[in-house]
Motif scaffolding. Sequence first.
Motif, PDB file in Angstrom:
ATOM      1  N   UNK A  10     -16.065  10.830   2.663  1.00  0.00           N
ATOM      2  CA  UNK A  10     -15.881   9.459   3.123  1.00  0.00           C
ATOM      3  C   UNK A  10     -16.704   9.201   4.373  1.00  0.00           C
ATOM      4  N   UNK A  11     -17.198   7.966   4.471  1.00  0.00           N
ATOM      5  CA  UNK A  11     -17.960   7.581   5.654  1.00  0.00           C
ATOM      6  C   UNK A  11     -17.018   7.361   6.834  1.00  0.00           C
ATOM      7  N   UNK A  12     -17.601   7.268   7.994  1.00  0.00           N
ATOM      8  CA  UNK A  12     -16.801   7.050   9.193  1.00  0.00           C
ATOM      9  C   UNK A  12     -16.064   5.709   9.118  1.00  0.00           C
ATOM     10  N   UNK A  13     -16.758   4.701   8.593  1.00  0.00           N
ATOM     11  CA  UNK A  13     -16.132   3.385   8.461  1.00  0.00           C
ATOM     12  C   UNK A  13     -14.919   3.409   7.537  1.00  0.00           C
ATOM     13  N   UNK A  14     -15.014   4.160   6.433  1.00  0.00           N
ATOM     14  CA  UNK A  14     -13.898   4.271   5.495  1.00  0.00           C
ATOM     15  C   UNK A  14     -12.713   4.981   6.136  1.00  0.00           C
ATOM     16  N   UNK A  15     -13.000   6.010   6.923  1.00  0.00           N
ATOM     17  CA  UNK A  15     -11.919   6.725   7.607  1.00  0.00           C
ATOM     18  C   UNK A  15     -11.205   5.812   8.604  1.00  0.00           C
ATOM     19  N   UNK A  16     -12.008   5.059   9.368  1.00  0.00           N
ATOM     20  CA  UNK A  16     -11.407   4.137  10.336  1.00  0.00           C
ATOM     21  C   UNK A  16     -10.564   3.083   9.611  1.00  0.00           C
ATOM     22  N   UNK A  17     -11.096   2.581   8.506  1.00  0.00           N
ATOM     23  CA  UNK A  17     -10.358   1.577   7.721  1.00  0.00           C
ATOM     24  C   UNK A  17      -9.036   2.145   7.228  1.00  0.00           C
ATOM     25  N   UNK A  18      -9.047   3.365   6.706  1.00  0.00           N
ATOM     26  CA  UNK A  18      -7.816   3.979   6.204  1.00  0.00           C
ATOM     27  C   UNK A  18      -6.790   4.168   7.312  1.00  0.00           C
ATOM     28  N   UNK A  19      -7.247   4.592   8.479  1.00  0.00           N
ATOM     29  CA  UNK A  19      -6.329   4.802   9.602  1.00  0.00           C
ATOM     30  C   UNK A  19      -5.708   3.475  10.033  1.00  0.00           C
ATOM     31  N   UNK A  20      -6.537   2.444  10.179  1.00  0.00           N
ATOM     32  CA  UNK A  20      -6.026   1.124  10.576  1.00  0.00           C
ATOM     33  C   UNK A  20      -5.085   0.581   9.515  1.00  0.00           C
ATOM     34  N   UNK A  21      -5.434   0.781   8.249  1.00  0.00           N
ATOM     35  CA  UNK A  21      -4.602   0.298   7.157  1.00  0.00           C
ATOM     36  C   UNK A  21      -3.233   0.966   7.166  1.00  0.00           C
ATOM     37  N   UNK A  22      -3.227   2.278   7.373  1.00  0.00           N
ATOM     38  CA  UNK A  22      -1.958   3.019   7.410  1.00  0.00           C
ATOM     39  C   UNK A  22      -1.098   2.561   8.583  1.00  0.00           C
ATOM     40  N   UNK A  23      -1.726   2.354   9.737  1.00  0.00           N
ATOM     41  CA  UNK A  23      -0.976   1.911  10.923  1.00  0.00           C
ATOM     42  C   UNK A  23      -0.361   0.537  10.690  1.00  0.00           C
ATOM     43  N   UNK A  24      -1.160  -0.392  10.153  1.00  0.00           N
ATOM     44  CA  UNK A  24      -0.654  -1.744   9.925  1.00  0.00           C
ATOM     45  C   UNK A  24       0.474  -1.760   8.901  1.00  0.00           C
ATOM     46  N   UNK A  25       0.311  -0.997   7.818  1.00  0.00           N
ATOM     47  CA  UNK A  25       1.351  -0.952   6.791  1.00  0.00           C
ATOM     48  C   UNK A  25       2.614  -0.266   7.314  1.00  0.00           C
ATOM     49  N   UNK A  26       2.445   0.740   8.156  1.00  0.00           N
ATOM     50  CA  UNK A  26       3.608   1.421   8.751  1.00  0.00           C
ATOM     51  C   UNK A  26       4.376   0.471   9.670  1.00  0.00           C
ATOM     52  N   UNK A  27       3.635  -0.303  10.466  1.00  0.00           N
ATOM     53  CA  UNK A  27       4.287  -1.281  11.343  1.00  0.00           C
ATOM     54  C   UNK A  27       5.019  -2.335  10.515  1.00  0.00           C
ATOM     55  N   UNK A  28       4.383  -2.803   9.438  1.00  0.00           N
ATOM     56  CA  UNK A  28       5.007  -3.806   8.570  1.00  0.00           C
ATOM     57  C   UNK A  28       6.259  -3.244   7.907  1.00  0.00           C
ATOM     58  N   UNK A  29       6.185  -1.984   7.427  1.00  0.00           N
ATOM     59  CA  UNK A  29       7.352  -1.353   6.806  1.00  0.00           C
ATOM     60  C   UNK A  29       8.492  -1.201   7.811  1.00  0.00           C
ATOM     61  N   UNK A  30       8.139  -0.850   9.051  1.00  0.00           N
ATOM     62  CA  UNK A  30       9.164  -0.717  10.086  1.00  0.00           C
ATOM     63  C   UNK A  30       9.835  -2.056  10.367  1.00  0.00           C
ATOM     64  N   UNK A  31       9.037  -3.119  10.441  1.00  0.00           N
ATOM     65  CA  UNK A  31       9.580  -4.457  10.703  1.00  0.00           C
ATOM     66  C   UNK A  31      10.541  -4.870   9.583  1.00  0.00           C
ATOM     67  N   UNK A  32      10.220  -4.488   8.345  1.00  0.00           N
ATOM     68  CA  UNK A  32      11.059  -4.866   7.204  1.00  0.00           C
ATOM     69  C   UNK A  32      12.357  -4.061   7.140  1.00  0.00           C
ATOM     70  N   UNK A  33      12.296  -2.777   7.478  1.00  0.00           N
ATOM     71  CA  UNK A  33      13.456  -1.908   7.297  1.00  0.00           C
ATOM     72  C   UNK A  33      14.359  -1.808   8.522  1.00  0.00           C
ATOM     73  N   UNK A  34      13.818  -2.057   9.704  1.00  0.00           N
ATOM     74  CA  UNK A  34      14.632  -1.865  10.910  1.00  0.00           C
ATOM     75  C   UNK A  34      15.879  -2.741  10.958  1.00  0.00           C
ATOM     76  N   UNK A  35      15.815  -4.030  10.560  1.00  0.00           N
ATOM     77  CA  UNK A  35      17.051  -4.836  10.611  1.00  0.00           C
ATOM     78  C   UNK A  35      18.195  -4.234   9.806  1.00  0.00           C
TER      79      UNK A  35
END
Length: 294
Positions: free
Chosen positions: A3-28
């Motif tokens: 994978x290129x550097x850009x793809x790795x950065x994209x995957x990391x950002x994607x995982x972080x954003x989805x993790x934050x979204x999942x936390x927002x949905x499940x925490x209540x």
Amino acid sequence: MRRTRGEKVYNVVNIILLSVFAFICTYPFYYLIINSLSNNSLSAAGDVNWWIQGFHLENYKTVLGLDGLAQAAWISVARTVIGTVLTVLASAYLGFMFTQQKMWHRSFWYRFVVITMYFNAGLIPMFITMKNLGLTNNFWVYILPAIVQPFNIILVKTYIESIPASLQEAAEVDGAGTFTVFWRIVLPMCTPILATVAIFSAVNQWNSFQDTLIYMTDSKLYSLQYLLYTYINQASSIANSVKAGGSVTALASTATPTAIRMTVSVIVVLPIMFIYPFFQRFFVKGMMLGAVKG
């Protein structure tokens, strides 16, 4: 594959954003559960945020011991099961019939059903209609008005249109009638979309309480959601009655309005949360395939 550097950065950002979204949905939901199981004085003070403090089950004993809860739970389960089954069958059959070219005035009846998504008579005419039909203070007022749902019919119709027409033609050549084609050919192939419709219907039936508020005065026909809704509004008086009764003496488990509200909310939400995972794979597949055609 490298994978290129850009793809790795994209995957990391994607995982972080989805993790934050999942936390927002499940925490209540997590917050409700830990507060219903924690020291009530700490919960009322807003000090329980991340983990259980002073674990106890007295809140659930108090709420589950409230008058009429068992009967209301039975009404909610019955309306959810019966209403879901009838809605699924009606949506499947009407969705199938609206794909049949030989249906009498098919386009007119389809538009007649769809237009009800945009217009309705309003609350007072609806109440008068239900009263004239003898459905007030009647269990079937929970079921009959919800059987035909235009949105569900559109989903099923669109899904059936994606099934090869040659299957029905082959069955008709072998002598199968319209109902036989529906029951033996089409219905078994519609499992994903019917599971989707079942989820929609079950959630709506389980969560509904306004129909009880409008049509019911007989407490034996109250749904669980309506009963718990009234208990949430009366949380302060319930907490005071528990304290006055002396049934719970420990400070950690003395009922408070906050504890009652949290516990009631958990009891309402958990059953449908346990059911949803079993239908999730059908839900996603049904929604995707049902959206192939317009």
